[in-house]
Design an enzyme around this catalytic site. Structure first.
Site, PDB file in Angstrom:
ATOM      1  N   ARG A 160       1.515   4.848   1.205  1.00 27.30           N
ATOM      2  CA  ARG A 160       0.972   5.566   0.057  1.00 27.30           C
ATOM      3  C   ARG A 160       1.564   6.964   0.088  1.00 27.30           C
ATOM      4  O   ARG A 160       1.735   7.548   1.166  1.00 27.30           O
ATOM      5  CB  ARG A 160      -0.558   5.650   0.112  1.00 27.30           C
ATOM      6  CG  ARG A 160      -1.268   4.321  -0.145  1.00 27.30           C
ATOM      7  CD  ARG A 160      -1.153   3.881  -1.607  1.00 27.30           C
ATOM      8  NE  ARG A 160      -1.870   2.657  -1.892  1.00 27.30           N
ATOM      9  CZ  ARG A 160      -1.294   1.441  -2.002  1.00 27.30           C
ATOM     10  NH1 ARG A 160      -0.005   1.301  -1.829  1.00 27.30           N
ATOM     11  NH2 ARG A 160      -2.011   0.390  -2.302  1.00 27.30           N
ATOM     12  N   GLU A 208       1.278   9.145  -8.405  1.00 27.24           N
ATOM     13  CA  GLU A 208       2.138   8.251  -9.204  1.00 27.24           C
ATOM     14  C   GLU A 208       1.567   8.112 -10.608  1.00 27.24           C
ATOM     15  O   GLU A 208       0.349   8.040 -10.758  1.00 27.24           O
ATOM     16  CB  GLU A 208       2.197   6.865  -8.543  1.00 27.24           C
ATOM     17  CG  GLU A 208       2.963   6.883  -7.249  1.00 27.24           C
ATOM     18  CD  GLU A 208       2.978   5.518  -6.550  1.00 27.24           C
ATOM     19  OE1 GLU A 208       2.643   4.500  -7.196  1.00 27.24           O
ATOM     20  OE2 GLU A 208       3.314   5.474  -5.366  1.00 27.24           O
ATOM     21  N   HIS A 263       7.673   2.212  -6.403  1.00 28.39           N
ATOM     22  CA  HIS A 263       6.571   1.410  -5.851  1.00 28.39           C
ATOM     23  C   HIS A 263       6.807  -0.088  -6.108  1.00 28.39           C
ATOM     24  O   HIS A 263       5.985  -0.761  -6.746  1.00 28.39           O
ATOM     25  CB  HIS A 263       5.233   1.855  -6.476  1.00 28.39           C
ATOM     26  CG  HIS A 263       4.039   1.498  -5.620  1.00 28.39           C
ATOM     27  ND1 HIS A 263       2.917   2.288  -5.529  1.00 28.39           N
ATOM     28  CD2 HIS A 263       3.788   0.435  -4.834  1.00 28.39           C
ATOM     29  CE1 HIS A 263       2.030   1.719  -4.726  1.00 28.39           C
ATOM     30  NE2 HIS A 263       2.540   0.582  -4.294  1.00 28.39           N
TER      31      HIS A 263
END
Ligand code: DGY
Length: 327
Positions: free
Chosen positions: A246, A275, A293
């Site tokens: 993360r 994000e 991602h």
């Protein structure tokens, strides 16, 4: 698609993001399903509004499922199923206290995530962004003995922070590139999982041995900003940093300063704080390879993730305990 008479008997569910079409078809057969057709990232209050009356909420890592959302949906909500292995976006304390069952998608994505970890390692070490740009822009003057010299992997120490299922899948692939695998984890693995990797009981000790650091620890508030300036200073010279966990595990100010100053040689990042609003400074660094991602983004993996949720919910309804039940 069930006929209308049958549909009335089906449990109600809300799908916050578009899932693969095969999975959506299977969900329509099993639920009276309302779908966020636009596939936009919904704010929490909008989820609470749209999912009112649902027993099951299908989410992904992009939805913040706060205590307030659960309280708003409490009259009917029984299950939250997240198409992700990470569950840091769900208020687990409130879920536990409210008796809401939460399911995630472990295991089936470990190989796909490990592939992306290696993609980032290779591109960071071998200057993948600059190489692609040179060819694509037409600026390639032709082969030259000193052009785009990078770091080879062979003999380097690749240190995995977080040696869970994904970490171990990374180790398995990395060994094929001739690296020496090191790791830090809350606890040491048994020998049959460690497979010769060298354990470091503290993150600080692990960092001192990390020619290539791969962050694969699960996202958690306790790890926010864990790779800060003090810990970056422990890395060997010319270290490479890769993150597939993360974004908020990394202190962006510290990593960007280290990349700009050469203290960290290169980075490969698939995840970012806030994000999709990536810190714009990363975009201007040639020694960073960026991806949006995509750790688990293969067709077969996303379908396997969807089926894991469907089967887990079926097991729960039948009174069983699926292996992917978090609470
Ligand atoms: C996960 O499964 O947690 C990935 O990060 C995708 O959300």
């Amino acid at each position: 698609m069930p006929n209308d008479a049958n549909a009335r008997d089906l449990p109600r569910a809300y799908l916050c993001r578009r899932y693969p079409s095969t999975i959506e078809a299977a969900l329509h057969e099993r639920y009276r399903l309302a779908v966020n057709d636009d596939d936009t990232i919904l704010p929490s209050d909008e989820i609470a509004r749209r999912a009112a009356g649902a027993q099951t909420l299908f989410v992904s890592a992009t939805e913040r499922i706060s205590g307030d959302v659960m309280r708003a949906l409490a009259p009917t909500l029984r299950h939250i199923a997240t198409l992700s292995v990470g569950y840091d976006h769900i208020d687990m304390d409130t879920a536990r206290a409210s008796g809401i069952r939460v399911l995630n998608t472990p295991d089936v994505l470990s190989g796909a995530c490990a592939e992306v970890a290696m993609m980032l390692v290779l591109n960071a070490c071998r200057r993948g962004y600059e190489a692609d740009r040179m060819v694509r822009s037409g600026a390639w003057p032709g082969w030259a003995p000193t052009q785009l010299l990078g770091l080879g992997l062979e003999g380097r120490r690749l240190c995995i922070f977080g040696m869970g299922r994904i970490g171990r899948a990374i180790a398995a692939r990395a060994r094929g590139f001739g690296v020496e695998v090191h790791y830090h984890n809350r606890s040491r693995l048994p020998a049959d999982q460690e497979l010769g990797a060298r354990y470091h009981a503290t993150l600080e000790d692990a960092l001192r041995h990390a020619d290539i650091l791969v962050i694969a620890a699960p996202g958690s508030p306790s790890l926010k900003g864990v790779l800060d300036a003090d810990r970056i200073a422990l890395l060997p010279p010319q270290a490479v940093v890769v993150n597939i966990s993360r974004g908020d595990l990394v202190d962006d100010d510290a990593l960007i300063a280290a990349l700009q100053g050469g203290r960290v040689h290169a980075a490969g990042l698939d995840v970012f704080a806030n994000e999709p609003r990536v810190d714009p400074r990363y975009r201007h660094l040639d020694n960073v390879f960026l991806s949006p991602h995509i750790g688990s983004a293969t067709t077969q993996t996303r379908e396997a993730m969807g089926w894991l949720l469907i089967r887990g919910l079926e097991t729960l309804r039948a009174g069983g305990q699926p292996a992917n039940l978090l609470c």
